[in-house]
Design an enzyme around this catalytic site. Structure first.
Site, PDB file in Angstrom:
ATOM      1  N   ASP A 121      12.463 -63.974 -32.888  1.00 57.46           N
ATOM      2  CA  ASP A 121      12.365 -62.827 -33.607  1.00 57.46           C
ATOM      3  C   ASP A 121      11.006 -62.170 -33.130  1.00 57.46           C
ATOM      4  O   ASP A 121      10.983 -60.854 -33.787  1.00 57.46           O
ATOM      5  CB  ASP A 121      12.293 -63.175 -35.069  1.00 57.46           C
ATOM      6  CG  ASP A 121      11.198 -64.164 -35.530  1.00 57.46           C
ATOM      7  OD1 ASP A 121      10.470 -64.501 -34.729  1.00 57.46           O
ATOM      8  OD2 ASP A 121      10.932 -64.155 -36.749  1.00 57.46           O
ATOM      9  N   ASP A 151      12.934 -70.614 -31.531  1.00 53.43           N
ATOM     10  CA  ASP A 151      11.753 -70.344 -31.962  1.00 53.43           C
ATOM     11  C   ASP A 151      11.536 -70.873 -33.388  1.00 53.43           C
ATOM     12  O   ASP A 151      12.663 -71.211 -33.964  1.00 53.43           O
ATOM     13  CB  ASP A 151      11.280 -68.843 -32.273  1.00 53.43           C
ATOM     14  CG  ASP A 151      10.137 -68.438 -32.647  1.00 53.43           C
ATOM     15  OD1 ASP A 151       9.054 -69.347 -32.542  1.00 53.43           O
ATOM     16  OD2 ASP A 151       9.906 -67.581 -33.755  1.00 53.43           O
ATOM     17  N   ASP A 202       8.941 -63.519 -27.968  1.00 51.86           N
ATOM     18  CA  ASP A 202       9.961 -64.154 -27.568  1.00 51.86           C
ATOM     19  C   ASP A 202      10.999 -63.162 -26.702  1.00 51.86           C
ATOM     20  O   ASP A 202      11.904 -63.781 -26.273  1.00 51.86           O
ATOM     21  CB  ASP A 202      11.196 -64.469 -28.907  1.00 51.86           C
ATOM     22  CG  ASP A 202      10.347 -65.534 -29.796  1.00 51.86           C
ATOM     23  OD1 ASP A 202       9.694 -66.261 -29.321  1.00 51.86           O
ATOM     24  OD2 ASP A 202      10.236 -65.073 -31.034  1.00 51.86           O
TER      25      ASP A 202
END
Length: 929
Positions: A670, A348, A674
């Site tokens: 985070d 990410d 996700d």
């Protein structure tokens, strides 16, 4: 309920609305239709009686719980391993035959591994439970026309919810009215900027991240106020969809567990086949079936590597401890090795490659361009002329803002026309409010502009909040003299989108504060140049009004003075670029998967080295991914390096596509969005500081410092773990194979067994603990991160290692039979001959241990004393061998007897010869690894 996301990204069937009509995408309907479908009132809210009825109909606003079975089912799953089946069978047979010591040792090994697996599975269930905490809050609603506060669990579709800055959104809402409402949706969508909301009707295909007329459960209101009607609760929310995805995802077996499963199956079949051959051969030669059955059991017990499960656990546990020292906390033991096998890392962007802290990086005024140093919300940093190597005299005296009046007013506008706060909590700086406003507040401090002092002397009297239609914010300040009288002049400060602020301005300010002609085209060119590098650009302006003049767009339009442009973005972490380079050097591909805009994602990817250059067109958006046929998706995902504006479902598809290409995929993240991909990946890595509890619980590894660079260290440790496991297997299997072959030869030859089952267990368990486990402490070999990842399909043992195992096994069989027959021929008792045979096995293992410390290098090249645990283990094992040989108690338990010095010399001679043969083999085969 709110159902439609990016076109084609979900196949869910729409839920039923309150009125019984199939629910459309509420963001795509006019407000009056939404209110009609939900059977509510967007002013008075629902009646109490209707709320009670809907609570019965729709249930509580909580996420559904799921469980993976009861305690006994979890325990039963731990026994699902071929090697465990053989161990249990061997334990039962030895117990039936009265060999209680043998049976107890085998059962202890099985029990230890069962407990470890059970604990790991129980901890994994917390991944879904963590999502529930995101919706446990209180909500302010309007019911029966009255404002009241209720638990968020009591909300129903159609409820009218009031929102204020700092509130956590309790359900999915369609906004009915708002004032400057902005929401932080980064945890759900990956969008790093707070999203400005409005009430406009949107196209049905609008993706979640762009639905400005909706707010979603679990997100945070950062500014403004608003009201919305509930369109989805509990499992029907966007957060609920993520919950469903997580529940549907089955954790992928790690390469280690897959390889060990195949290895265990092969070994099990080989052991059973060998035992069956021995039994049938003995019976065919006229031996008693009961006697041959005992011998076959002894063969199986000898061939089973009882120490292998314990060695795997200990080696992984040591890897966990080493990773923890390097700020990577491992939640599942096998993942330690999996990270070392990783071929691609999908990360990410927000909070992983970047700091998740908006930072002003450049400021333009009509006098010139300035660079802003420092990153994040900390006060460290300065504002310097672009390209300046040293500070000028003016900067030394009072900073850049003192030398450029326009810069001073631009910084003041950014800080005073602002509702955010930056506070220090411990060693970290935290933001209350909009991250963009926080960035401008910090920039003013770096330029020496004290917004608090200005506001104390010139309080805010009125404000025009930021809206998506106006695209700017304006504040009116009325200064007061010490005697309390007016100065007769008010000040208006404005910040907002460049095009919008330019519409309000007719002049621009130079470095001396003189107002001149506005060069609109030049300003736009500067703004486009900033935007082309992925920066978000806001303009600032100032004007003075007669005291008492009302603040309105009409009074501002065409009368303001442009003071400057401030360009900002969420900066990449300082160590991210070096970590990406290290991963590439190690043969590990790095890809960025984010819900943010493609331009921003591509810029960060270029900055940290994921893409070759800024012009690299290897970025795909979620919409483009949906347009790619399923059979072409793996190839497209393999080529691309950046994926932007993707939904949680698409992240799952990306991970699955990479795995279908044979990749061992690690996923870092985070946010809540996700979590499903973290669970689907071979290795899920969550950020410990900025990560949500959902992401942490769904992950296998948590980085306590939120630093992508820590992944490099974890990959290195993972590779070392696999190396050490391989060394242990290559060291232990020759002993097990040799023991089995020694017994097989005895059966086929009709001879006396050179070693007994009890003696075999002594050899296996003591050497595994005192010698083999010491390999778990072996330090990393040079060049560990210079070689490519192991191919996912590569077997646990290569052909070269298999040949070495066969070589050492042959040497053990030959050496054992030679000394056994030699001792008997020399007049030794059967117990003495068997004691000599036992010590041959241990001595060869002991010398062979030093060779296995490196599979390709000489022990002298890696350092004889570089692993002092090996020396300690050798000394303990030697003491044990003296005890089993000369202690009367041990002689009685294990049927051994003291042996002479001459016998010891012959034993050492066999061990040295075997060591020399292995050294020669290593020298000629080292290039085959």
């Amino acid at each position: 309920m709110e159902r439609t996301r990016q076109a084609g990204s979900t196949g869910r069937r729409p839920a039923a609305a309150a009125g019984g009509t199939a629910d459309p995408a509420h963001h795509g309907l006019p407000l009056h239709e939404v209110v009609l479908l939900l059977g509510t009132d967007h002013v008075q809210g629902l009646a109490s009686e209707e709320v009670a009825r809907r609570q019965v109909q729709f249930g509580a606003n909580v996420l559904p719980r799921s469980r993976g079975g009861g305690i006994f089912r979890k325990l039963a799953r731990q026994f699902n391993n071929p090697l465990v089946y053989v161990l249990l069978a061997a334990a039962a047979v030895t117990l039936f035959l009265g060999e209680y010591l043998d049976s107890g040792v085998i059962l202890a090994v099985v029990l230890v591994n069962t407990v470890i697996g059970f604990v790991q599975e129980v901890r994994a269930e917390a991944a879904l439970d963590a999502l529930h905490s995101l919706v446990r809050t209180r909500a302010v609603v309007v019911r029966d026309g009255q404002r009241q506060e209720v638990p968020s669990e009591d909300l129903v579709p159609g409820d009218l919810v009031l929102l204020d800055a700092g509130d956590k959104v309790p359900a999915d809402l369609r906004l009915v009215r708002l004032s400057g409402l902005r929401a932080d949706e980064s945890a759900l969508t990956g969008e790093s900027d707070a999203v400005a909301k409005d009430e406009v009707v949107l196209p049905l295909t609008t993706p979640v991240a762009d639905r400005r007329n909706m707010v979603y459960s679990g997100t945070l209101v950062t500014a403004g106020t608003g009201a919305g009607v509930v369109v989805a609760i509990g499992g029907e929310t966007e957060l609920g969809e993520i919950h469903r995805l997580m529940g549907a995802v089955q954790p992928v077996a790690t390469p280690l567990t897959q390889k060990l499963a195949r290895f265990s199956m092969t070994l099990t079949l080989a052991i059973l086949a060998l035992a069956a051959v021995a039994f049938l051969a003995g019976v065919a030669r006229g031996q008693e079936p009961a006697q041959m059955f005992t011998a076959a059991v002894a063969l199986a017990v000898g061939a089973i590597p009882e120490g292998l499960p314990a060695a795997v656990t200990v080696t992984l546990a040591i890897g966990v401890r080493r990773m923890a020292r390097r700020r990577a906390v491992v939640r599942r033991l096998p993942v330690v090795e999996t990270l070392g096998s990783t071929t691609v890392i999908c990360s990410d962007k927000t909070g992983t490659f970047t700091e998740n802290q908006m930072t002003v990086r450049a400021i333009w005024t009509p006098a010139g361009t300035y660079d802003v140093t420092g990153s994040g919300y900390g006060p460290e940093g300065r504002i310097l002329p672009a390209g300046a190597g040293v500070r000028s005299a003016a900067e030394e005296a009072g900073g850049a803002a003192a030398a450029d009046v326009a810069l001073h007013w631009s910084l003041l506008a950014g800080a005073a026309c602002n509702d955010a706060k930056v506070i220090r909590e411990g060693n970290a700086w935290q933001v209350q409010g909009d991250p963009t406003e926080a960035a401008m507040l910090v920039a003013a401090g770096k330029g020496g502009v004290d917004a608090a002092q200005f506001l104390a002397a010139t309080p805010r009297r009125a404000a025009l909040p930021f809206t998506s239609e106006r695209q700017d914010m304006a504040t009116l300040h009325s200064p007061r003299l010490p005697d309390g009288s007016d100065t007769g002049q008010d000040t208006v400060l404005v910040k907002g989108a460049v095009e919008r602020v330019l519409e309000l301005c007719s002049r621009q300010m130079d470095s001396h504060g003189v107002e001149g002609h506005l060069t609109t085209q030049a300003v736009l060119e500067v703004a486009h140049r900033f935007a082309g590098t992925g920066l978000r650009v806001l303009a600032t302006a100032v004007m003075h009004l007669p005291a008492g003049t009302a603040l309105s767009d009409a009074n501002l339009h065409g009368h303001m003075t442009l003071t400057g442009l401030q360009a900002m973005f969420d900066p990449p972490r300082e160590a991210a670029a070096a970590a990406v380079r290290a991963c590439h050097q190690a043969g590990v591909a790095v890809k960025m998967i984010t819900g943010d805009h493609v331009g921003t994602a591509a810029t960060i990817a270029g900055a940290v080295g994921i893409t070759a250059d800024r012009a690299d067109r290897t970025a795909l958006t979620g919409t483009e991914l949906d347009a790619i046929p399923a059979d072409q998706l793996p190839d497209a995902v393999e080529r691309a390096t950046v994926f932007a504006r993707v939904s949680p479902e698409q992240k799952l598809r990306l991970i699955g596509a990479l795995q279908s290409r044979g990749h061992v995929a690690a996923m870092t993240g985070d946010g809540v969005n996700d979590a499903p991909a973290l669970r689907q990946a071979n290795v899920g890595i969550a950020m410990g500081r900025s990560g949500t509890e959902v992401a942490k619980e769904a992950s296998d590894i948590v980085l306590t410092d939120d630093d992508f660079a820590t992944i490099e260290a974890a990959v290195e440790e993972g590779r070392n773990v696999f190396d050490n496991l391989t060394k242990f297997i290559v060291w232990t299997l020759p002993t097990n194979m040799g023991e089995g072959l020694v017994i097989l030869v005895a059966i086929l030859a009709g001879a006396t067994l050179p070693v007994l089952p009890t003696q075999i267990l002594w050899i296996n368990m003591t050497t595994a603990v005192c010698l083999g486990l010491m390999l778990a402490f072996e330090p990393k070999e040079p060049g560990l991160m210079s070689r490519p990842p192991r191919a996912p399909g590569r077997p646990l043992l290569t052909w070269t290692l298999t040949l070495r195992i066969l070589l050492v096994s042959t040497l053990l069989v030959a050496g054992t039979w030679w000394i056994f027959e030699l001792e008997l021929a020399g007049g030794a008792s059967l117990a003495e001959a068997r004691t000599a045979a036992v010590n041959v096995f241990v001595a060869v293992e002991l010398f062979y241990l030093f060779s296995c410390r490196s599979l390709t290098r000489s022990v002298w090249r890696i350092g004889f004393f570089s692993n002092r645990w090996v020396i300690l283990g050798v000394l303990v094992q030697a003491a044990g061998q003296l005890a089993i040989t000369y202690s009367p108690l041990m002689n009685g338990l294990f049927h051994t007897a003291p042996i002479s010095v001459d016998t010891w010399l012959r034993i050492l001679g066999i061990a040295v010869l075997a060591s020399l043969v292995v050294a020669v083999d290593k020298r000629f085969r080292r290039h085959a690894f």
